[in-house]
Design a protein around this motif. Structure first.
Motif, mmCIF file in Angstrom:
data_model
loop_
_atom_site.group_PDB
_atom_site.id
_atom_site.type_symbol
_atom_site.label_atom_id
_atom_site.label_comp_id
_atom_site.label_asym_id
_atom_site.label_seq_id
_atom_site.Cartn_x
_atom_site.Cartn_y
_atom_site.Cartn_z
ATOM 1 N N GLN A 78 -3.974 18.949 -4.068
ATOM 2 C CA GLN A 78 -3.844 18.051 -5.222
ATOM 3 C C GLN A 78 -2.772 16.986 -5.020
ATOM 4 O O GLN A 78 -2.702 16.025 -5.787
ATOM 5 C CB GLN A 78 -3.487 18.853 -6.481
ATOM 6 N N ILE A 79 -1.911 17.175 -4.019
ATOM 7 C CA ILE A 79 -0.817 16.224 -3.780
ATOM 8 C C ILE A 79 -0.968 15.641 -2.381
ATOM 9 O O ILE A 79 -0.935 16.364 -1.382
ATOM 10 C CB ILE A 79 0.566 16.913 -3.890
ATOM 11 N N ARG A 80 -1.131 14.326 -2.309
ATOM 12 C CA ARG A 80 -1.158 13.656 -1.007
ATOM 13 C C ARG A 80 0.206 13.003 -0.793
ATOM 14 O O ARG A 80 0.643 12.188 -1.615
ATOM 15 C CB ARG A 80 -2.252 12.609 -0.934
ATOM 16 N N LEU A 81 0.871 13.361 0.294
ATOM 17 C CA LEU A 81 2.190 12.828 0.606
ATOM 18 C C LEU A 81 2.066 11.690 1.615
ATOM 19 O O LEU A 81 1.385 11.820 2.632
ATOM 20 C CB LEU A 81 3.085 13.934 1.182
ATOM 21 N N MET A 82 2.733 10.581 1.314
ATOM 22 C CA MET A 82 2.760 9.435 2.213
ATOM 23 C C MET A 82 4.223 9.071 2.462
ATOM 24 O O MET A 82 4.912 8.588 1.561
ATOM 25 C CB MET A 82 2.006 8.244 1.608
ATOM 26 N N THR A 83 4.722 9.358 3.665
ATOM 27 C CA THR A 83 6.114 9.050 3.997
ATOM 28 C C THR A 83 6.206 7.694 4.699
ATOM 29 O O THR A 83 5.191 7.121 5.114
ATOM 30 C CB THR A 83 6.723 10.136 4.895
ATOM 31 N N GLU A 84 7.447 7.200 4.811
ATOM 32 C CA GLU A 84 7.702 5.863 5.350
ATOM 33 C C GLU A 84 6.852 4.830 4.605
ATOM 34 O O GLU A 84 6.279 3.921 5.211
ATOM 35 C CB GLU A 84 7.437 5.817 6.856
ATOM 36 N N ALA A 85 6.792 5.009 3.305
ATOM 37 C CA ALA A 85 5.984 4.145 2.442
ATOM 38 C C ALA A 85 6.872 3.586 1.333
ATOM 39 O O ALA A 85 7.531 4.348 0.630
ATOM 40 C CB ALA A 85 4.814 4.926 1.854
ATOM 41 N N VAL A 86 6.885 2.274 1.183
ATOM 42 C CA VAL A 86 7.779 1.592 0.246
ATOM 43 C C VAL A 86 6.975 0.947 -0.869
ATOM 44 O O VAL A 86 6.034 0.180 -0.613
ATOM 45 C CB VAL A 86 8.622 0.524 0.975
ATOM 46 N N PHE A 87 7.344 1.256 -2.109
ATOM 47 C CA PHE A 87 6.691 0.643 -3.274
ATOM 48 C C PHE A 87 7.115 -0.818 -3.358
ATOM 49 O O PHE A 87 8.305 -1.141 -3.337
ATOM 50 C CB PHE A 87 7.095 1.393 -4.536
ATOM 51 N N LEU A 88 6.121 -1.731 -3.468
ATOM 52 C CA LEU A 88 6.399 -3.166 -3.516
ATOM 53 C C LEU A 88 6.235 -3.776 -4.897
ATOM 54 O O LEU A 88 6.856 -4.796 -5.200
ATOM 55 C CB LEU A 88 5.478 -3.916 -2.536
ATOM 56 N N GLY A 89 5.394 -3.174 -5.735
ATOM 57 C CA GLY A 89 5.184 -3.740 -7.063
ATOM 58 C C GLY A 89 3.796 -3.439 -7.593
ATOM 59 O O GLY A 89 3.017 -2.708 -6.966
ATOM 60 N N ILE A 90 3.504 -4.018 -8.758
ATOM 61 C CA ILE A 90 2.206 -3.825 -9.420
ATOM 62 C C ILE A 90 1.623 -5.201 -9.697
ATOM 63 O O ILE A 90 2.285 -6.049 -10.322
ATOM 64 C CB ILE A 90 2.363 -3.043 -10.738
ATOM 65 N N ASP A 91 0.398 -5.447 -9.226
ATOM 66 C CA ASP A 91 -0.184 -6.775 -9.422
ATOM 67 C C ASP A 91 -0.831 -6.893 -10.798
ATOM 68 O O ASP A 91 -0.837 -5.945 -11.599
ATOM 69 C CB ASP A 91 -1.163 -7.112 -8.295
ATOM 70 N N SER A 415 13.191 -9.835 -12.044
ATOM 71 C CA SER A 415 12.088 -8.870 -11.925
ATOM 72 C C SER A 415 10.862 -9.564 -11.352
ATOM 73 O O SER A 415 10.185 -10.321 -12.032
ATOM 74 C CB SER A 415 11.772 -8.271 -13.302
ATOM 75 N N ARG A 416 10.614 -9.326 -10.095
ATOM 76 C CA ARG A 416 9.478 -9.947 -9.431
ATOM 77 C C ARG A 416 9.045 -9.040 -8.276
ATOM 78 O O ARG A 416 9.800 -8.171 -7.861
ATOM 79 C CB ARG A 416 9.855 -11.331 -8.892
ATOM 80 N N TRP A 417 7.852 -9.243 -7.809
ATOM 81 C CA TRP A 417 7.404 -8.447 -6.675
ATOM 82 C C TRP A 417 6.893 -9.384 -5.592
ATOM 83 O O TRP A 417 6.504 -10.513 -5.895
ATOM 84 C CB TRP A 417 6.360 -7.423 -7.118
ATOM 85 N N PRO A 418 6.935 -8.977 -4.312
ATOM 86 C CA PRO A 418 7.372 -7.660 -3.846
ATOM 87 C C PRO A 418 8.878 -7.458 -4.015
ATOM 88 O O PRO A 418 9.650 -8.384 -3.791
ATOM 89 C CB PRO A 418 6.990 -7.658 -2.369
#
Length: 433
Positions: A78-91, A415-418
């Motif tokens: 039920q949990i997929r782990l993704m490492t070395e992954a950086v959240f950039l924002g929401i479009d 507040s802006r992305w990325p």
């Protein structure tokens, strides 16, 4: 075939893992992303090779983390782990953008809910010379010793307020190089006498209090001096290392050091993150990202917010708060009272924005009427860190000049992305998970 995830959890420390477990156990499909190569957050940082760090940690934290990892492994379907992954924002379409650096790909996911569990951000006082080589933050050095298992060589001076400088100093002592002194701007002992109610609040955190006494005993045996009411006014280079001028209760004191550690408390890490729901997308926060209460409370808060998101997704939400969280809040408020200290003015030659090289004297008074003018005219907060290290200082300068630019206004204006650097080529090739 694309996988449909109900929830995206950003940050795999105690709060994020605890929340992911709670939601996965409730039937949700969870994508858990972590910017490091291993999970654990700042408190459970591994050595550089992925093995257990030799830096001292209370046994209860080790037990709690072992249980969380075991439960997470049991729910791996039920949990997929993704490492070395950086959240950039929401479009604008509700897609969350993730820079999967290990795979050198930008991925898109469109969950029903996002939970941020990115921990606390360290605060830093902008004394003159804070940006010199050989000056580091307490949190930064703690990461270094956890990853290497080795204390820096030479004379170490710690200047900071709150429990983190004490914990770090004790860890350095156990690694064989105790600081020569700890300069604490507040006077917690005097506050304890003047505010006896604070001592009652400390009883709400008996485990943390016992941990603090162990750190104090370690530093006492290492003969590390603990100076209260002491603030750093200037740091400069000399031929033997660093020269630190401190104000100790009105008296000037000079220290010689090879490494200076600065710390001005912790705050919830909210830079660039949405503060509320975005359309139909549920947005929540947990752990120190929501309120700085420590690792024990982060686990409890992760469960609470995980359950809240399940309720919001599948039923009618109910507001809950556990006794453990209430006790953590009481303890933290008492600690805040004990370590309360006066605001120290930023001197004219001190660097305010390291990214853009802006000093206190460079900031024009006419620019202090709004956060937008402060940024456009002086370029404060326009660099790579997007204000993480200068927004507090800039707001303090504006307040000192009797202008009303609050720190939250500085944050909201950027507040802006990325929210983290990413290549345009990688964005152009973004693909859905």
């Amino acid at each position: 075939m694309h996988i449909t995830f109900d929830v995206l959890v950003v940050g795999a420390g105690p709060a994020g893992v605890s929340a992911a477990i709670e939601m996965a156990a409730g039937g949700a499909m969870v994508l858990l992303v972590e910017q490091r190569s291993t999970i654990g957050g700042a408190i459970h940082r591994s050595r550089y090779d992925g093995t257990l760090s030799p830096v001292f940690m209370p046994a209860r934290h080790k037990r709690n983390w072992t249980r969380l990892k075991e439960r997470m492994n049991a729910l791996s379907s039920q949990i997929r782990l993704m490492t070395e992954a950086v959240f950039l924002g929401i479009d604008g379409d509700g897609y969350c953008v993730i820079d999967h650096r290990r795979a050198q790909e930008v991925k898109l996911v469109r969950p029903k809910a996002v939970l941020f569990a990115v921990g606390a951000s360290e605060q830093l006082f902008h004394a003159e010379g804070w940006n010199l080589p050989g000056v580091v933050t307490a949190g930064g050095l703690q990461v270094q010793i956890k990853e290497t298992g080795i204390a820096p060589v030479g004379r170490i001076l710690v200047a900071g307020s709150g429990p983190l400088p004490l914990a770090l100093s004790a860890q350095l002592a156990k690694l064989g190089n105790a600081p020569v002194a700890i300069l604490e701007p507040a006077d917690p002992i005097r506050k304890l006498i003047c505010h006896p109610s604070a001592s009652l609040g400390l009883l709400a955190g008996s485990a943390q209090l016992a941990e603090g006494f162990r750190y104090a005993a370690t530093l006492l045996s290492a003969r590390t001096r603990y100076k209260v009411g002491a603030t750093v006014e200037e740091i400069s280079k000399d031929r033997d290392g660093l020269r630190v001028v401190a104000n100790e209760s009105g008296q000037a004191k000079v220290y010689e050091a090879d490494l200076v550690i600065l710390h001005d408390g912790l705050a919830s890490n909210s830079s660039g993150l949405p503060k509320s729901d975005i359309g139909a997308l549920i947005v929540e926060r947990a752990g120190d990202c929501s309120e700085v209460l420590g690792a024990d409370a982060a686990i409890v808060d992760g469960r609470r917010v995980g359950k809240l998101i399940l309720d919001r997704l599948f039923s009618t939400p109910e507001k809950r708060i556990s006794l453990q969280l209430l006790k953590a809040k009481v303890f933290q408020r008492s600690m805040s009272l004990l370590f309360e200290r006066p605001t120290q003015p930023i001197q004219g030659d001190a660097v305010v924005c390291r990214c853009e090289g802006v000093r206190r004297r460079d900031i024009q008074p006419a620019s202090l009427c709004s956060a937008r003018e402060l940024k456009l005219i002086n370029r404060v907060g326009m660099g790579a860190c997007q204000g993480r290290f200068c927004e507090k200082a800039a707001a303090a300068i504006a307040l000192e000049e009797a202008h009303l630019v609050a720190r939250n206004e500085m944050d909201e204006s950027g507040s802006r992305w990325p929210i983290r650097p990413v290549s345009v080529a990688a964005l152009a090739k973004a693909s859905q998970i």
